[in-house]
Design an enzyme around this catalytic site. Structure first.
Site, PDB file in Angstrom:
ATOM      1  N   HIS A  32       0.789  -1.231   0.000  1.00 52.01           N
ATOM      2  CA  HIS A  32       0.000   0.000   0.000  1.00 52.01           C
ATOM      3  C   HIS A  32       0.822   1.282   0.000  1.00 52.01           C
ATOM      4  CE1 HIS A  32       1.025  -0.112   4.223  1.00 52.01           C
ATOM      5  NE2 HIS A  32       0.635   1.133   4.311  1.00 52.01           N
TER       6      HIS A  32
HETATM    7  C1  UD1 Z   1      -2.098   5.368   6.085  1.00 49.66           C
HETATM    8  C2  UD1 Z   1      -0.762   5.809   6.680  1.00 49.66           C
HETATM    9  C3  UD1 Z   1       0.266   4.693   6.507  1.00 49.66           C
HETATM   10  C4  UD1 Z   1      -0.248   3.384   7.054  1.00 49.66           C
HETATM   11  C5  UD1 Z   1      -1.578   3.075   6.404  1.00 49.66           C
HETATM   12  C6  UD1 Z   1      -2.173   1.772   6.879  1.00 49.66           C
HETATM   13  C7  UD1 Z   1      -0.324   8.214   6.498  1.00 49.66           C
HETATM   14  C8  UD1 Z   1       0.536   9.215   5.865  1.00 49.66           C
HETATM   15  N1  UD1 Z   1      -0.245   6.983   6.009  1.00 49.66           N
HETATM   16  O1  UD1 Z   1      -1.913   5.201   4.698  1.00 49.66           O
HETATM   17  O2  UD1 Z   1       1.439   5.058   7.197  1.00 49.66           O
HETATM   18  O3  UD1 Z   1       0.688   2.372   6.810  1.00 49.66           O
HETATM   19  O4  UD1 Z   1      -2.483   4.151   6.685  1.00 49.66           O
HETATM   20  O5  UD1 Z   1      -3.363   1.535   6.251  1.00 49.66           O
HETATM   21  O6  UD1 Z   1      -1.034   8.520   7.424  1.00 49.66           O
HETATM   22  N2  UD1 Z   1      -9.277   4.754   2.067  1.00 49.66           N
HETATM   23  C9  UD1 Z   1     -10.488   4.119   2.051  1.00 49.66           C
HETATM   24  N3  UD1 Z   1     -11.042   3.756   3.261  1.00 49.66           N
HETATM   25  C10 UD1 Z   1     -10.447   4.026   4.451  1.00 49.66           C
HETATM   26  C11 UD1 Z   1      -9.205   4.687   4.450  1.00 49.66           C
HETATM   27  C12 UD1 Z   1      -8.629   5.049   3.266  1.00 49.66           C
HETATM   28  O7  UD1 Z   1     -11.061   3.873   1.013  1.00 49.66           O
HETATM   29  O8  UD1 Z   1     -10.993   3.659   5.498  1.00 49.66           O
HETATM   30  C13 UD1 Z   1      -8.632   5.106   0.778  1.00 49.66           C
HETATM   31  C14 UD1 Z   1      -8.957   6.493   0.307  1.00 49.66           C
HETATM   32  O9  UD1 Z   1      -9.069   6.479  -1.072  1.00 49.66           O
HETATM   33  C15 UD1 Z   1      -7.727   7.270   0.686  1.00 49.66           C
HETATM   34  C16 UD1 Z   1      -6.622   6.228   0.542  1.00 49.66           C
HETATM   35  O10 UD1 Z   1      -7.235   5.008   0.926  1.00 49.66           O
HETATM   36  O11 UD1 Z   1      -7.536   8.389  -0.099  1.00 49.66           O
HETATM   37  C17 UD1 Z   1      -5.418   6.484   1.398  1.00 49.66           C
HETATM   38  O12 UD1 Z   1      -5.802   6.687   2.759  1.00 49.66           O
HETATM   39  P1  UD1 Z   1      -4.848   7.553   3.735  1.00 49.66           P
HETATM   40  O13 UD1 Z   1      -5.416   7.602   5.092  1.00 49.66           O
HETATM   41  O14 UD1 Z   1      -4.511   8.862   3.091  1.00 49.66           O
HETATM   42  O15 UD1 Z   1      -3.478   6.757   3.743  1.00 49.66           O
HETATM   43  P2  UD1 Z   1      -3.132   5.198   3.692  1.00 49.66           P
HETATM   44  O16 UD1 Z   1      -2.586   4.887   2.363  1.00 49.66           O
HETATM   45  O17 UD1 Z   1      -4.253   4.371   4.216  1.00 49.66           O
END
Ligand code: UD1
Length: 369
Positions: free
Chosen positions: A207
């Site tokens: 991821h």
């Molecule tokens: C975040 C953390 C990362 C961690 C990861 C575990 C930061 C900078 N990154 O990354 O260190 O390893 O979490 O999962 O904080 N999304 C969903 N549903 C959710 C959450 C996210 O669909 O419940 C999708 C959305 O499109 C979102 C993308 O995932 O834009 C990324 O989510 P985000 O919280 O920005 O970062 P992660 O890649 O999950």
């Protein structure tokens, strides 16, 4: 009595916070310990399900911040946390790990002169292209109490000029959670349900933006995974960030032995890891969990902020090099990778108790002063 806000937001925070909430509420029943969920992760599988399985109390508040570009997400986190801390006026904020919610909470707290305790402080990949590395460095620089998991973390903090009195080696709270739930996870028959009983198989997680959002890196990694899947099943619970990419990958669609699933619950994922022959991952925490359950780990990055996992052959760094990914995975799947490592000091199931001890002393000495 002390008023503490424990702030969580994203999936890897929850397994770190669970034992700390429990230890603090058990040891200090008269303290006001509140669990604040920023809502950075909001899907049931990424949040609610983990709370349930970890036996965590419902958050006292969910700020509903959600996703977005990093700047937009950070901005929303700052505004929401500012309002929360301004109204509640906690005596301390406790933050976990390295996600955007960690940085936002520590930044807002420091502006309000509220002491911050950082759990999992001092880890350094020395790779500032990772958002998590910047989050770690900034959070540590404004935290009052720094709780470390391994020796390298204390060395890093000292070399950055941190006052050693602020550093407390307490071990690994995520391993507290792992130890507590190992047995329950063993009782889950997910590998059997996936038709993997008695077979060597690999588990994959992917991821990181550098692996998923970079088209070339993604293709190199998926190419290697498809090659591994020619000989051995590979189970891949797909993170939301990776969903669109994998859906568009013809190579992944054509691979017969690549088993794609939705993000799994904590217990299901642990049951899958425990019986795997190899774990391929770009996560930080999974490298540590793999060491404790003694399953060889192949890390799809060129660096790790958790160097203790590289001892005794528990973990190898292969980046996005397809040849190395395949050869290291195959060696483990054939049973050719021996792990010769004892659990690191403090990865013993008692880390959260040590945190509550330090916080008890800290507040005790404040009251005495
Ligand atoms: C975040 C953390 C990362 C961690 C990861 C575990 C930061 C900078 N990154 O990354 O260190 O390893 O979490 O999962 O904080 N999304 C969903 N549903 C959710 C959450 C996210 O669909 O419940 C999708 C959305 O499109 C979102 C993308 O995932 O834009 C990324 O989510 P985000 O919280 O920005 O970062 P992660 O890649 O999950």
């Amino acid at each position: 009595m002390p008023k503490l806000d424990l702030v969580v937001g994203a999936r890897p925070n929850f397994m770190k916070a669970a034992p700390v909430v429990e230890a603090l509420r058990t040891r200090f029943p008269d303290w006001d310990v509140q669990l604040v969920h920023t809502g950075q992760h909001y899907d049931r599988a990424m949040s609610e399900l983990l709370f349930e399985q970890l036996g965590m109390p419902e958050p006292d508040v969910n700020l509903g911040v959600g996703s977005g570009g990093h700047s937009e997400q950070l901005a929303r986190l700052l505004v929401a946390l500012d309002a929360r801390f301004a109204s509640v006026k906690p005596d301390m904020i406790v933050v976990f790990g390295d996600v955007n919610s960690t940085l936002a909470a520590s930044l807002v707290a420091s502006r309000m002169l509220i002491p911050v305790a950082h759990v999992e402080a001092g880890l350094r990949s020395f790779d500032r292209t990772m958002p998590e590395e910047v989050n770690r460095v900034l959070t540590d620089s404004i935290s009052t109490l720094l709780f470390t998991t391994e020796a390298s973390a204390e060395e890093n903090l000292r070399s950055e000029g941190v006052d050693p009195k602020r550093i407390h080696f307490i071990g690994n709270v995520m391993i507290d959670t792992l130890m507590k739930h190992r047995e329950a996870a063993s009782a889950i028959d997910l590998p059997e349900q996936l038709g993997l009983a008695g077979k060597p198989y690999a588990v994959l997680t992917l991821h990181r933006p550098s692996n998923v959002d970079d088209e070339k890196a993604f293709q190199r990694i998926i190419g290697a995974i498809v090659e591994i899947a020619r000989d051995f099943p590979v189970v891949f619970p797909v993170h939301p960030r990776t969903r669109a990419r994998i859906a568009a990958s013809e190579a992944a669609a054509a691979a017969t032995n690549l088993i794609l699933t939705e993000p799994l619950g904590y217990l299901e994922f642990l049951s899958l890891m425990q019986r795997a022959s190899v774990i391929l991952t770009d996560s930080g925490g999974i490298q540590e969990e793999a060491l404790i359950i003694r399953v060889p780990c192949v890390t799809l990055r060129w660096n790790t902020e958790r160097p203790v996992t590289l001892t005794g052959g528990a973990n190898v760094l292969v980046g996005d090099d397809p040849g190395r990914i395949v050869s290291e995975a195959h060696a483990a799947l054939r049973g050719d990778r021996a792990i010769d490592v004892e659990p690191p000091a403090g990865w013993d199931g008692c880390a959260a108790d040590r945190i509550s001890g330090v916080l008890g002393d800290w507040f005790g000495s404040k009251i005495a002063n």
